[in-house]
Design a protein around this motif. Structure first.
Motif, short mmCIF file in Angstrom:
data_model
loop_
_atom_site.label_atom_id
_atom_site.label_comp_id
_atom_site.label_asym_id
_atom_site.label_seq_id
_atom_site.Cartn_x
_atom_site.Cartn_y
_atom_site.Cartn_z
N GLY A 1 -40.08 -7.69 30.21
CA GLY A 1 -41.10 -6.50 31.20
C GLY A 1 -41.35 -7.73 32.57
N ALA A 2 -40.39 -9.07 32.48
CA ALA A 2 -40.66 -9.73 33.94
C ALA A 2 -39.66 -8.94 35.18
CB ALA A 2 -39.64 -11.40 33.94
N ALA A 3 -38.53 -8.55 34.36
CA ALA A 3 -37.70 -7.88 35.72
C ALA A 3 -37.88 -6.35 35.82
CB ALA A 3 -36.35 -8.24 34.89
N CYS A 4 -38.35 -5.81 34.84
CA CYS A 4 -39.14 -4.61 35.28
C CYS A 4 -40.33 -3.93 36.59
CB CYS A 4 -39.50 -3.77 33.89
SG CYS A 4 -40.66 -4.39 33.00
N THR A 5 -39.53 -3.90 37.66
CA THR A 5 -40.65 -3.61 38.15
C THR A 5 -41.21 -2.30 38.53
OG1 THR A 5 -38.99 -2.69 39.97
CG2 THR A 5 -38.97 -5.16 40.12
N PRO A 6 -42.49 -1.90 39.09
CA PRO A 6 -43.10 -0.75 38.74
C PRO A 6 -41.53 0.43 40.11
CG PRO A 6 -44.74 -1.99 40.11
CD PRO A 6 -43.56 -3.05 39.67
N LYS A 7 -41.22 0.38 40.88
CA LYS A 7 -39.99 0.88 41.53
C LYS A 7 -39.02 1.47 39.98
CE LYS A 7 -36.69 1.60 44.58
NZ LYS A 7 -35.89 1.21 46.03
N ARG A 8 -38.63 0.43 39.45
CA ARG A 8 -36.95 0.67 38.56
C ARG A 8 -37.90 1.11 37.29
NH1 ARG A 8 -33.18 -3.96 37.05
NH2 ARG A 8 -32.63 -1.41 36.66
N LYS B 1 -40.34 -19.83 31.17
CA LYS B 1 -40.56 -19.26 32.70
C LYS B 1 -42.10 -18.48 32.44
CE LYS B 1 -36.62 -18.57 34.81
NZ LYS B 1 -36.18 -16.77 34.32
N ASN B 2 -42.57 -18.54 33.80
CA ASN B 2 -44.28 -19.40 33.30
C ASN B 2 -44.54 -17.38 34.49
OD1 ASN B 2 -46.57 -18.93 34.01
ND2 ASN B 2 -47.13 -20.20 36.00
N ASP B 3 -44.18 -16.10 34.02
CA ASP B 3 -44.14 -15.02 33.79
C ASP B 3 -45.81 -14.07 33.39
OD1 ASP B 3 -42.11 -14.97 35.55
OD2 ASP B 3 -40.41 -14.68 34.34
N PHE B 4 -46.19 -14.73 32.40
CA PHE B 4 -47.30 -13.88 31.93
C PHE B 4 -47.87 -12.79 32.31
CE2 PHE B 4 -51.28 -13.59 29.73
CZ PHE B 4 -51.25 -13.37 28.70
N GLU B 5 -48.31 -13.50 33.44
CA GLU B 5 -49.48 -12.75 34.62
C GLU B 5 -48.17 -11.39 35.06
OE1 GLU B 5 -52.15 -12.73 34.66
OE2 GLU B 5 -52.76 -14.75 33.46
N ARG B 6 -47.07 -11.69 35.40
CA ARG B 6 -46.40 -10.86 36.34
C ARG B 6 -46.28 -9.57 34.81
NH1 ARG B 6 -40.81 -12.43 38.04
NH2 ARG B 6 -41.81 -13.56 39.68
N VAL B 7 -45.37 -10.31 33.50
CA VAL B 7 -45.67 -9.42 32.87
C VAL B 7 -46.92 -8.59 32.15
CG1 VAL B 7 -44.96 -9.47 30.13
CG2 VAL B 7 -43.43 -10.18 31.57
N ILE B 8 -47.56 -9.07 32.11
CA ILE B 8 -49.11 -8.30 31.91
C ILE B 8 -49.32 -7.02 33.28
CG2 ILE B 8 -51.63 -7.91 31.21
CD1 ILE B 8 -49.71 -9.43 29.38
N LYS B 9 -48.98 -7.29 33.89
CA LYS B 9 -49.54 -6.26 35.44
C LYS B 9 -48.52 -5.07 35.13
CE LYS B 9 -49.98 -6.57 40.80
NZ LYS B 9 -49.66 -7.00 41.15
N ASN B 10 -47.47 -5.55 34.72
CA ASN B 10 -46.13 -4.72 34.46
C ASN B 10 -46.35 -3.56 33.28
OD1 ASN B 10 -44.60 -5.65 37.37
ND2 ASN B 10 -42.92 -6.96 35.83
#
Length: 324
Positions: free
Chosen positions: A112-119, A149-158
């Motif tokens: 879930g860290a690399a899946c941007t809204p656009k993609r 990696k400290n991507d927790f907030e980004r992943v939850i946002k995605n």
């Protein structure tokens, strides 16, 4: 029960295990293509970090396999296996092509860290049927320790964005979250569930496995699940040799989704057809050894019985020794 997106994730898992335990079973209805073995995380329990020669699959190979498997009767395809699918920029095109040629169900698992809204928007509009997030912590601190990696907030946002987008645009997409329980995160299982439950269709936590026998050290960081096809003391027969396969990024056909180091390669799809490999004597012999509980010498033995015995690849020369 057919494999379709109306089924729960639990039903899909159980249906995938209902296979024909014969030496030449029917061609699988569902399989995986590892469109990339690259990953942007280094999860403590995952053997991806021990892989060498990581790469993206060649697009021509992916399209060839998708068409060939569809012609043989496959109905569902997962566009992932050992790596992070959103690292491959062709992912959305593969989804679109899969739906165009008639696959009923196309799905992926992602950290879930690399899946941007656009993609994600493109993937959904191209026909993606389900998206499963792998999230292994209920707080940023624990998540960072496990994922590297400290991507927790980004992943939850995605995750929240995907749910909002599908509801706003009336998209028939299923969203799931899986969590591997370790000693580090077991106190946060319910916490993560509480965070994600409003946005998902299925919650899929599970105990650890030994990563197809390549991660015996996982016994030190978590509990290896008992009586599981990838846990210790399993007394049944593994369903994978009889009901599915995974195409590696190089184009090999492997008999197991967790074959990170190519110990279970059955054939080369660059040289042989899927049908010929599926019905080959090599495949039949491997299935026979499972049926007779004679897997010692293969990595399957370590996987099923949670051991650390020496092993070699099914086809000599394909094994890539795990990088420590």
């Amino acid at each position: 029960m057919p494999l379709n997106k109306e089924n729960s994730i639990e039903n899909r898992k159980e249906e995938s295990k209902k296979v024909n335990y014969s030496l030449i079973p029917p061609f699988p209805k569902e399989f995986l293509i590892d469109i990339t073995s690259l990953c942007n995380h280094t999860c403590t329990f995952c053997s991806n970090r021990k892989m060498s020669n990581k790469k993206h699959a060649e697009p021509s190979l992916v399209y060839k396999i998708l068409e060939e498997a569809k012609n043989e009767g496959a109905k569902s395809v997962g566009l992932y296996a050992t790596g992070e699918p959103f690292l491959n920029k062709e992912l959305e095109s593969y989804i679109k092509f899969s739906k165009k040629i008639g696959y009923d169900y196309v799905y992926i698992t992602t950290n879930g860290a690399a899946c941007t809204p656009k993609r994600m928007e493109t993937a959904i509009n191209n026909g993606l049927d389900s998206l499963k997030f792998s999230i292994h912590g209920g707080t940023s601190e624990t998540y960072n320790k496990i994922h590297g990696k400290n991507d927790f907030e980004r992943v939850i946002k995605n995750l929240k964005w995907v749910d909002e987008y599908r509801k706003k645009n009336n998209k028939d997409l299923k969203i799931y979250v899986t969590m591997v329980e370790t000693h580090e995160n077991k106190s946060e299982v319910e916490k993560l569930k509480e965070i994600v439950l409003p946005y998902i269709d299925g919650w899929d936590p599970h105990l650890m496995n030994n990563s197809c026998g390549t991660m015996p050290e996982n016994n030190e960081i978590g509990k290896i699940e008992e009586n599981n096809i990838r846990g210790r003391n399993h007394s049944g027969v593994c369903f994978q040799p009889f009901g599915s396969f995974t195409i590696t990024a190089e184009g090999y056909l492997s008999g197991c989704v967790l074959d990170y180091h190519k110990a279970l390669v059955i054939g080369d799809c660059n040289k042989s057809s899927l049908k010929d490999i599926w019905q080959s004597k090599i495949y039949q012999n491997w299935r026979k050894r499972h049926l007779e509980d004679k897997t010692k010498g293969y990595i399957c033995y370590n996987c099923i019985y949670n051991k650390t015995e020496s092993y070699d690849s099914i086809i000599p020369g394909t094994l890539e020794i795990p990088v420590e």
